[in-house]
Design an enzyme around this catalytic site. Structure first.
Site, PDB file in Angstrom:
ATOM      1  N   LYS A 174      -9.503  -2.438   1.530  1.00  0.00           N
ATOM      2  CA  LYS A 174      -9.221  -1.292   2.399  1.00  0.00           C
ATOM      3  C   LYS A 174     -10.011  -0.048   1.959  1.00  0.00           C
ATOM      4  O   LYS A 174     -10.470   0.726   2.795  1.00  0.00           O
ATOM      5  CB  LYS A 174      -7.719  -0.992   2.396  1.00  0.00           C
ATOM      6  CG  LYS A 174      -6.849  -2.177   2.828  1.00  0.00           C
ATOM      7  CD  LYS A 174      -7.133  -2.613   4.229  1.00  0.00           C
ATOM      8  CE  LYS A 174      -6.103  -3.630   4.704  1.00  0.00           C
ATOM      9  NZ  LYS A 174      -6.345  -4.048   6.091  1.00  0.00           N
ATOM     10  N   ASP A 177      -9.402  -9.687   9.075  1.00  0.00           N
ATOM     11  CA  ASP A 177      -8.878  -8.342   8.818  1.00  0.00           C
ATOM     12  C   ASP A 177      -9.899  -7.222   9.041  1.00  0.00           C
ATOM     13  O   ASP A 177      -9.517  -6.156   9.497  1.00  0.00           O
ATOM     14  CB  ASP A 177      -8.361  -8.278   7.370  1.00  0.00           C
ATOM     15  CG  ASP A 177      -7.487  -7.062   7.101  1.00  0.00           C
ATOM     16  OD1 ASP A 177      -6.659  -6.734   7.968  1.00  0.00           O
ATOM     17  OD2 ASP A 177      -7.618  -6.438   6.040  1.00  0.00           O
ATOM     18  N   SER A 219      -1.264  -3.361  10.812  1.00  0.00           N
ATOM     19  CA  SER A 219      -0.927  -4.291   9.737  1.00  0.00           C
ATOM     20  C   SER A 219       0.245  -5.201  10.120  1.00  0.00           C
ATOM     21  O   SER A 219       1.216  -4.743  10.722  1.00  0.00           O
ATOM     22  CB  SER A 219      -0.549  -3.488   8.496  1.00  0.00           C
ATOM     23  OG  SER A 219      -1.580  -2.592   8.199  1.00  0.00           O
ATOM     24  N   ARG A 244       0.844  -1.185   0.000  1.00  0.00           N
ATOM     25  CA  ARG A 244       0.000   0.000   0.000  1.00  0.00           C
ATOM     26  C   ARG A 244       0.890   1.249   0.000  1.00  0.00           C
ATOM     27  O   ARG A 244       2.023   1.208   0.450  1.00  0.00           O
ATOM     28  CB  ARG A 244      -0.880   0.021   1.251  1.00  0.00           C
ATOM     29  CG  ARG A 244      -1.976  -1.021   1.250  1.00  0.00           C
ATOM     30  CD  ARG A 244      -2.883  -0.867   2.469  1.00  0.00           C
ATOM     31  NE  ARG A 244      -2.209  -1.215   3.710  1.00  0.00           N
ATOM     32  CZ  ARG A 244      -1.724  -0.346   4.575  1.00  0.00           C
ATOM     33  NH1 ARG A 244      -1.855   0.954   4.367  1.00  0.00           N
ATOM     34  NH2 ARG A 244      -1.135  -0.738   5.685  1.00  0.00           N
ATOM     35  N   CYS A 247       0.668  -7.637  12.258  1.00  0.00           N
ATOM     36  CA  CYS A 247       0.957  -7.907  13.679  1.00  0.00           C
ATOM     37  C   CYS A 247       0.336  -9.238  14.101  1.00  0.00           C
ATOM     38  O   CYS A 247       0.074  -9.456  15.279  1.00  0.00           O
ATOM     39  CB  CYS A 247       0.415  -6.801  14.568  1.00  0.00           C
ATOM     40  SG  CYS A 247       1.464  -5.348  14.615  1.00  0.00           S
TER      41      CYS A 247
HETATM   42  O1  O2Y Z   1      -3.278  -4.512   0.948  1.00  0.00           O
HETATM   43  C1  O2Y Z   1      -2.056  -4.626   0.776  1.00  0.00           C
HETATM   44  O2  O2Y Z   1      -1.519  -4.297  -0.247  1.00  0.00           O
HETATM   45  C2  O2Y Z   1      -1.189  -5.161   1.781  1.00  0.00           C
HETATM   46  S1  O2Y Z   1      -1.603  -4.631   3.368  1.00  0.00           S
HETATM   47  C3  O2Y Z   1      -2.841  -5.675   4.015  1.00  0.00           C
HETATM   48  C4  O2Y Z   1      -3.293  -6.783   3.350  1.00  0.00           C
HETATM   49  C5  O2Y Z   1      -4.228  -7.600   3.934  1.00  0.00           C
HETATM   50  C6  O2Y Z   1      -4.712  -7.261   5.169  1.00  0.00           C
HETATM   51  N1  O2Y Z   1      -4.288  -6.162   5.811  1.00  0.00           N
HETATM   52  C7  O2Y Z   1      -3.355  -5.379   5.265  1.00  0.00           C
HETATM   53  C8  O2Y Z   1      -2.966  -4.186   6.059  1.00  0.00           C
HETATM   54  O3  O2Y Z   1      -2.092  -3.419   5.695  1.00  0.00           O
HETATM   55  O4  O2Y Z   1      -3.558  -3.976   7.121  1.00  0.00           O
HETATM   56 MN    MN Z   2      -5.173  -5.233   7.512  1.00  0.00          MN
END
Ligand code: O2Y
Ligand code: MN
Length: 601
Positions: A225, A296, A267, A88, A269
């Site tokens: 997200k 998540d 993220s 991200r 953890c």
């Molecule tokens: O979404 C991404 O590119 C990686 S980050 C992620 C992926 C799945 C669940 N949670 C996260 C997060 O950053 O919290």
């Molecule tokens: Mn996440």
């Protein structure tokens, strides 16, 4: 069968719109996007097996999806992303509300007009020669009143394949959109995958997302997200519910009672590990069981009985591969033996997926497809991922699809803290619990670009994901404490406390159940604790610790209330909260001040 047209002006057979209906609005938006992006063709995705098979074949032909060993990992694939597109991008992620204050200091903000102009200039003609996929999806069980729908338009077949796993995608979602009257619009293009031409923009007031220039995870799978947290958190405030960065796990005790716990961690953890926890042997013998609802994201709202009821809006896991092993998470490992998309992992000589921490085999190729060379760094990218259907998890809860959700007994906030913060403590009441969540701090990980291991405040683990001003978000949390509410107890945990030699003091993984057992004991008024200004802490013997070898240093530090350190911590919390200025709810500030003064006594 999916339906497609060669020219975007033609109506599709699947889309039967009546004047003024939602499908009419959707059709118009699709045509508007097509005029802007100029795709060679449009494909309405129905989520069928045949559509999926065609896409897999297409990506194999293009070389963007590589088959893994069909004997060991049937129906499983490897995608290697652009090496500059692996996580991200928080610095390129914006919340574009009409005024900057609504987005708050916790978000990068851009005025909607400016953001639309910038994004539309990027999108202009960007799909020439490409297929434009239209993906109707539902976040949450299709019949659930807590679920919400969206439509993602993308030029990435990899996104389609992942959205098919991560959401309820296709015909049923389209039917709900027609029924329901509102949906979140998400426009995505991989563009040129140029980090200089990459933005993830959210327009919560318009229920709209525009994402350009990245094909990776949270930047591109817009249901996750962008929709389920940033847009949904904004919507949830308006509608009186909560969209949270939380796993949901069911803990069944030997008496057969199941308590559902929602837990927020920043993220990477260990949320997926906690959601799929395997009880220690003695607990298994005694009859404890753990059921995974989500790993998540959690959407919750008060039910008629005053309790909070929660659904997992996702249908799959986009889990971190490195560190996933038979020791850390046997359920995750069992889930990903088939029908899985791996992104940026390494492979062994016989084309099995591999990552650091899996086992002691030596990989043949790394995450960039090069021959493995230790000198090039880790074989799998630290943020490499697996995408897999939630239903493949052996601990998948039979209540995960319940339309009304599951009732939440406890909310847990947690961070990655090497010092000061004890293993677990409990909030005195809801307001104190909200302060605990608002004060969360954690050391950063590889899930986003930027420095790793730096301590930052991450309220409710929502720093990268709250779609509006944190001050208003805290007020929204506080507002749930009203007559008739039967709110969950709130706890804080720290699995990552280290000793003087830098070693972890708590074994973690399955042994975390011992801490969850204590929480359930507290919910039932049965477990002991000592009151301190920061909350109620267990003594070591309030937990079941049979079979755990804790060093004397661990026994002391995991259960200690270190007054001086907390005085300093609360000074830091006060400075952090004051960044939100006059908008911060006074009840939260008063709670902070009361505890700070109790700490100084
Ligand atoms: O979404 C991404 O590119 C990686 S980050 C992620 C992926 C799945 C669940 N949670 C996260 C997060 O950053 O919290
Ligand atoms: Mn996440």
């Amino acid at each position: 069968m999916s339906t497609s047209t060669e020219h975007f002006g033609k109506p599709t057979a699947r889309l039967v719109a009546t004047e003024g209906s939602q499908l009419d609005a959707l059709n118009q938006w699709v045509m508007e996007v097509a005029r802007l992006t100029e795709p060679a063709r449009i494909q309405w995705c129905d989520g069928s097996d045949s559509e999926h098979d065609e896409l897999i074949e297409l990506m194999q032909d293009e070389g963007t999806l590589l088959p893994l060993n069909p004997d060991t990992h049937p129906n499983s694939w490897l995608h290697l992303s652009d090496p500059d597109d692996v996580a991200r991008v928080e610095h390129l992620t914006f919340v574009c509300t009409s005024d900057a204050e609504t987005a708050g200091p916790n978000n990068h903000w851009m005025a909607p007009d400016e953001a639309h102009a910038k994004m539309d200039a990027l999108f202009a003609g960007c799909m020439r020669g490409r297929t434009m996929y239209v993906i109707p999806y539902c976040m949450g069980p299709i019949e659930s009143p807590l679920a919400r729908c969206g439509v993602e338009i993308t030029d990435s077949p990899y996104v389609v394949a992942n959205m098919r796993i991560m959401t309820r995608m296709g015909a049923a979602a389209l039917a709900r959109i027609e029924r329901e009257g509102s949906f979140v619009r998400g426009l995505h293009s991989i563009g040129e995958l140029d980090p200089e031409r990459r933005f993830i923009m959210h327009f919560p007031e318009e229920l709209l997302i525009k994402s350009y220039g990245s094909g990776y995870g949270g930047n591109a799978l817009l249901g996750k997200k962008c929709h389920a947290l940033r847009i949904a958190s904004y919507q949830a405030r308006q509608e009186g519910w909560l969209a949270e960065h939380m796993l949901i796990v069911g803990i069944q005790n030997p008496q057969g009672e199941t308590h559902y716990i929602a837990a927020a961690f920043p993220s990477a953890c260990g949320k997926t590990n906690l959601a799929m926890l395997i009880p220690p042997e003695s607990y298994r013998q005694a009859g404890w069981k753990v059921w995974t609802v989500g790993d998540d994201i959690c959407w919750m709202r008060p039910g008629a009985d005053g309790r909070l009821w929660a659904i997992n809006p996702e249908a799959g896991y986009f889990g971190v591969a490195p560190g996933t092993s038979n020791k850390s998470n046997p359920n995750a490992l069992a889930s990903i033996q088939r029908d899985t998309i791996f992104t940026n992992v390494a492979t062994t000589a016989d084309r099995q997926p591999w990552w650091e921490g899996l086992d002691d085999r030596v990989p043949a190729t790394d995450w960039q497809g090069r021959d493995y060379d230790r000198g090039n760094g880790p074989a799998a990218h630290p943020n490499s991922r697996f995408t897999v259907s939630a239903k493949q998890c052996p601990s998948y809860s039979s209540h995960a699809e319940d339309a009304q959700g599951v009732p939440i007994s406890a909310i847990v906030f947690g961070g990655r803290r090497a010092s000061l913060v004890p293993l677990v403590f409990e909030a005195r009441d809801w307001t104190h619990g909200v302060l605990i969540g608002a004060s969360m701090g954690s050391e950063t990980t590889a899930a986003a670009t930027g420095a790793v291991g730096v301590m930052r405040h991450d309220p409710m683990a929502m720093k990268p994901f709250c779609g509006y001003n944190f001050a208003d978000y805290f007020a929204h949390w506080l507002s749930f404490d009203k007559p008739g509410a039967k709110l969950p107890k709130i706890f804080h945990v720290n699995w990552f406390r280290k000793g003087d030699e830098g070693q972890f003091l708590w074994p973690g993984f399955g042994d975390n159940l011992r801490v969850l057992e204590w929480m359930i004991g507290r919910v039932k008024g049965q477990a002991g604790a000592v009151d301190t200004p920061i909350g109620a802490l267990p003594k070591a013997d309030d937990l079941t610790l049979d079979g755990v070898q804790l060093t004397p240093e661990a026994q002391e530090k995991l259960f200690a209330f270190e007054q001086e350190g907390w005085v300093r911590e609360f000074d830091g919390i006060a400075s952090y909260l004051k960044e939100y200025g006059r908008r911060l709810p006074s009840a939260l500030l008063a709670e902070q001040e009361n505890i700070a003064s109790a700490l100084r006594k």
